[in-house]
Motif scaffolding. Structure first.
Motif, PDB file in Angstrom:
ATOM      1  N   LEU A   1     -13.917 -25.066  47.554  1.00  0.00           N
ATOM      2  CA  LEU A   1     -12.200 -24.369  47.585  1.00  0.00           C
ATOM      3  C   LEU A   1     -12.404 -23.448  45.904  1.00  0.00           C
ATOM      4  N   ARG A   2     -12.906 -24.672  44.507  1.00  0.00           N
ATOM      5  CA  ARG A   2     -13.298 -24.024  43.824  1.00  0.00           C
ATOM      6  C   ARG A   2     -13.918 -22.881  43.872  1.00  0.00           C
ATOM      7  N   ALA A   3     -15.350 -23.744  44.385  1.00  0.00           N
ATOM      8  CA  ALA A   3     -16.441 -22.698  44.172  1.00  0.00           C
ATOM      9  C   ALA A   3     -16.233 -21.106  45.224  1.00  0.00           C
ATOM     10  N   GLU A   4     -15.541 -21.513  45.739  1.00  0.00           N
ATOM     11  CA  GLU A   4     -15.268 -20.128  46.960  1.00  0.00           C
ATOM     12  C   GLU A   4     -13.972 -19.187  45.522  1.00  0.00           C
ATOM     13  N   VAL A   5     -13.579 -19.773  44.822  1.00  0.00           N
ATOM     14  CA  VAL A   5     -12.364 -18.149  44.103  1.00  0.00           C
ATOM     15  C   VAL A   5     -12.975 -18.426  42.560  1.00  0.00           C
ATOM     16  N   SER A   6     -14.265 -19.180  42.387  1.00  0.00           N
ATOM     17  CA  SER A   6     -14.598 -19.150  41.251  1.00  0.00           C
ATOM     18  C   SER A   6     -15.819 -17.603  41.280  1.00  0.00           C
ATOM     19  N   LYS A   7     -16.046 -17.529  42.219  1.00  0.00           N
ATOM     20  CA  LYS A   7     -16.823 -16.198  42.980  1.00  0.00           C
ATOM     21  C   LYS A   7     -16.102 -14.590  42.211  1.00  0.00           C
ATOM     22  N   PRO A   8     -17.074 -13.679  41.837  1.00  0.00           N
ATOM     23  CA  PRO A   8     -16.449 -13.003  40.817  1.00  0.00           C
ATOM     24  C   PRO A   8     -15.776 -11.495  42.176  1.00  0.00           C
ATOM     25  N   LYS A   9     -15.998 -11.834  43.057  1.00  0.00           N
ATOM     26  CA  LYS A   9     -15.496 -10.791  43.977  1.00  0.00           C
ATOM     27  C   LYS A   9     -14.604 -11.894  44.914  1.00  0.00           C
ATOM     28  N   TRP A  10     -14.382 -13.005  44.456  1.00  0.00           N
ATOM     29  CA  TRP A  10     -12.538 -13.382  44.979  1.00  0.00           C
ATOM     30  C   TRP A  10     -11.856 -12.234  44.608  1.00  0.00           C
ATOM     31  N   SER A  11     -10.679 -11.468  45.624  1.00  0.00           N
ATOM     32  CA  SER A  11      -9.695 -11.191  45.675  1.00  0.00           C
ATOM     33  C   SER A  11      -8.327 -11.479  44.105  1.00  0.00           C
TER      34      SER A  11
ATOM     35  N   MET B   1      -5.031 -32.807  47.445  1.00  0.00           N
ATOM     36  CA  MET B   1      -4.109 -31.289  46.579  1.00  0.00           C
ATOM     37  C   MET B   1      -4.102 -31.093  45.259  1.00  0.00           C
ATOM     38  N   PRO B   2      -4.005 -32.276  44.832  1.00  0.00           N
ATOM     39  CA  PRO B   2      -4.023 -32.015  43.417  1.00  0.00           C
ATOM     40  C   PRO B   2      -5.508 -30.709  42.470  1.00  0.00           C
ATOM     41  N   GLY B   3      -5.901 -31.642  44.105  1.00  0.00           N
ATOM     42  CA  GLY B   3      -7.641 -30.379  42.885  1.00  0.00           C
ATOM     43  C   GLY B   3      -7.635 -29.211  44.092  1.00  0.00           C
ATOM     44  N   ILE B   4      -6.655 -29.141  45.070  1.00  0.00           N
ATOM     45  CA  ILE B   4      -6.645 -27.869  45.182  1.00  0.00           C
ATOM     46  C   ILE B   4      -5.559 -26.469  44.151  1.00  0.00           C
ATOM     47  N   ILE B   5      -4.649 -27.914  44.145  1.00  0.00           N
ATOM     48  CA  ILE B   5      -3.371 -26.767  42.954  1.00  0.00           C
ATOM     49  C   ILE B   5      -4.322 -26.624  41.553  1.00  0.00           C
TER      50      ILE B   5
ATOM     51  N   ALA C   1      -7.790 -25.501  41.401  1.00  0.00           N
ATOM     52  CA  ALA C   1      -9.047 -24.906  42.140  1.00  0.00           C
ATOM     53  C   ALA C   1      -8.225 -23.495  41.787  1.00  0.00           C
ATOM     54  N   LEU C   2      -7.404 -23.276  42.509  1.00  0.00           N
ATOM     55  CA  LEU C   2      -5.530 -22.136  43.111  1.00  0.00           C
ATOM     56  C   LEU C   2      -5.470 -21.951  41.358  1.00  0.00           C
ATOM     57  N   SER C   3      -4.581 -22.652  40.628  1.00  0.00           N
ATOM     58  CA  SER C   3      -4.307 -22.557  39.609  1.00  0.00           C
ATOM     59  C   SER C   3      -5.644 -21.710  38.588  1.00  0.00           C
ATOM     60  N   ASP C   4      -6.020 -22.988  38.647  1.00  0.00           N
ATOM     61  CA  ASP C   4      -7.225 -22.072  37.036  1.00  0.00           C
ATOM     62  C   ASP C   4      -8.041 -21.008  38.239  1.00  0.00           C
ATOM     63  N   SER C   5      -7.750 -20.475  38.649  1.00  0.00           N
ATOM     64  CA  SER C   5      -8.515 -19.328  39.186  1.00  0.00           C
ATOM     65  C   SER C   5      -7.478 -18.043  39.184  1.00  0.00           C
TER      66      SER C   5
ATOM     67  N   LEU D   1       2.597 -28.800  39.426  1.00  0.00           N
ATOM     68  CA  LEU D   1       2.999 -27.816  39.922  1.00  0.00           C
ATOM     69  C   LEU D   1       3.337 -26.819  38.955  1.00  0.00           C
ATOM     70  N   VAL D   2       4.620 -27.571  38.616  1.00  0.00           N
ATOM     71  CA  VAL D   2       5.632 -26.440  36.963  1.00  0.00           C
ATOM     72  C   VAL D   2       4.539 -25.747  35.980  1.00  0.00           C
ATOM     73  N   ALA D   3       3.109 -26.681  35.399  1.00  0.00           N
ATOM     74  CA  ALA D   3       2.292 -25.957  34.864  1.00  0.00           C
ATOM     75  C   ALA D   3       1.551 -25.210  35.900  1.00  0.00           C
ATOM     76  N   ALA D   4       1.148 -25.340  36.909  1.00  0.00           N
ATOM     77  CA  ALA D   4       0.829 -23.754  37.557  1.00  0.00           C
ATOM     78  C   ALA D   4       0.979 -22.394  37.432  1.00  0.00           C
ATOM     79  N   ALA D   5       2.707 -23.355  38.145  1.00  0.00           N
ATOM     80  CA  ALA D   5       3.933 -21.621  37.725  1.00  0.00           C
ATOM     81  C   ALA D   5       4.094 -21.315  36.906  1.00  0.00           C
ATOM     82  N   ASP D   6       3.551 -21.969  35.874  1.00  0.00           N
ATOM     83  CA  ASP D   6       3.284 -20.928  34.058  1.00  0.00           C
ATOM     84  C   ASP D   6       2.119 -20.138  33.902  1.00  0.00           C
ATOM     85  N   ARG D   7       1.365 -20.149  35.211  1.00  0.00           N
ATOM     86  CA  ARG D   7       0.150 -19.341  35.122  1.00  0.00           C
ATOM     87  C   ARG D   7      -0.140 -18.303  36.590  1.00  0.00           C
ATOM     88  N   VAL D   8       0.432 -19.251  37.394  1.00  0.00           N
ATOM     89  CA  VAL D   8       0.087 -18.082  38.590  1.00  0.00           C
ATOM     90  C   VAL D   8       2.108 -17.955  39.455  1.00  0.00           C
ATOM     91  N   PRO D   9       2.253 -16.558  40.183  1.00  0.00           N
ATOM     92  CA  PRO D   9       2.887 -17.358  41.472  1.00  0.00           C
ATOM     93  C   PRO D   9       3.422 -18.618  42.507  1.00  0.00           C
TER      94      PRO D   9
END
Ligand code: SF4
Length: 334
Positions: free
Chosen positions: A103-113, A136-140, A142-146, A166-174
């Motif tokens: 997932l991290r590799a996929e959401v790191s691609k420049p074309k990821w929307s 799940m921690p790695g998934i969270i 990857a999504l939050s970092d991207s 999840l609280v930390a992620a919510a500071d960066r993304v919905p």
């Protein structure tokens, strides 16, 4: 690899028609369960354009689900693996052990929307296996970092383990959290969802997430005709959900897709034989409950929801004074 020495055999690639299968594992800690560890090639799944789902992308770290809900709509997907939609779905769980890295590799691609990604829409990401595999921690991360917004729907109280992240992620993304709690009768709940945490434990998880600052949605679905659609049950449900600090409620009548339908009707025949004929009549020609039933249910639930201060709009709403209940009796539809 976890549980080395407990493998039941290095499975040949292609077993169950699934490339990437590394090995199958059993352990005394999960009696009766087999975990099939696979290396996934992709993590993001695109939702078909024709789907009515309000999201375009999903991630499913597991296939099959030890929560074992008799009504689970995802059951039929196990037949694609040459496993059955009944007991195998509950006990033979495919684990995508590398899902976070992929997932991290996929959401790191420049074309990821950076479109929202939904977790928990097919099988539960916080089912029991997650306690061991900790995907799940790695998934969270990857999504939050991207900077990808995401939602999680679960019945798993293990969600609490990751609340800080999840609280930390919510500071960066919905980030949107939803807990599925359909049954507010302890005995019935254990019979129809035998692998799930109790209703009380799930309500406590809602409270913990609400206290952490999330507007938690509670899914009261599926409502089971003649079993959980009574005024008494719905009233208890909405009172408990309100007490737990949920922001909103989503509900729906039982839906019985092929795979789930056969398994559920066997359960009804065993547990509630007096309802067998009614359920068969209701779901004879469609996966959905009849329109007349859904209309009736909507009217009933709307009144009870309002009574407990839920208007149907997302977000926390203030408790209103409870109006007197004026409810239509259940019609004899079938
Ligand atoms: S928790 Fe969800 S995915 Fe798991 S068995 Fe129940 S309905 Fe299916």
């Amino acid at each position: 690899m976890r549980w080395s020495g407990q493998s039941v055999g290095d499975a040949a690639p292609g077993l169950f028609g699934m490339a990437g299968l590394v090995r199958s594992v059993r352990t005394p800690e999960f009696a009766g369960m087999t975990f099939h560890e696979v290396l996934a090639k992709s993590a993001l799944n695109r939702v078909p354009a024709a789907s009515a789902m309000p999201f375009e992308w999903t991630v499913n770290p597991y296939r099959g689900c030890s929560h074992a809900c008799v009504y689970c709509f995802a059951r039929n997907t196990h037949t694609y693996l040459d496993l059955d939609a009944g007991k195998d779905f509950d006990s033979q769980v495919v684990v995508k052990v590398n899902v976070a890295e992929v997932l991290r590799a996929e959401v790191s691609k420049p074309k990821w929307s950076r479109q929202p990604v939904a977790l928990g829409t097919n099988t539960d990401p916080y089912q029991r296996a997650e306690g061991r595999y900790q995907l799940m921690p790695g998934i969270i991360e990857a999504l939050s970092d991207s900077r990808t917004p995401f939602s999680i729907l679960t019945k798993g109280t293990l969600l609490r383990r990751d609340l800080g992240m999840l609280v930390a992620a919510a500071d960066r993304v919905p980030v949107h959290l939803a807990m599925s709690i359909a049954v507010y009768d302890d005995e019935l709940q254990q019979r129809v969802e035998p692998g799930t945490p109790t209703t009380a434990a799930r309500l406590a998880t809602v409270r913990a997430a609400a206290d952490a600052g999330f507007d938690v949605d509670v899914f009261v679905m599926p409502l089971l005709p003649y079993l959980t659609d009574t005024v008494d049950h719905l009233d208890r449900a909405f009172a408990a959900i309100r007490e737990a600090g949920a922001a909103s409620v989503t509900y729906g009548a039982l839906h019985l897709r092929p795979g789930a339908k056969e398994w559920f009707l066997q359960w009804i025949d065993r547990e509630h034989p007096q309802l067998s004929a009614r359920y068969r009549a209701m779901y004879r020609s469609s996966s959905s409950a009849p329109e007349a039933y859904r209309r009736w249910l909507k009217e009933r639930v709307s009144v009870i929801k309002r009574r407990h201060g839920f208007s149907g709009k997302p977000g926390f709403e203030r408790m209103r004074s409870a109006p007197a209940l004026k409810l239509a009796p259940q019609p004899t539809l079938f």
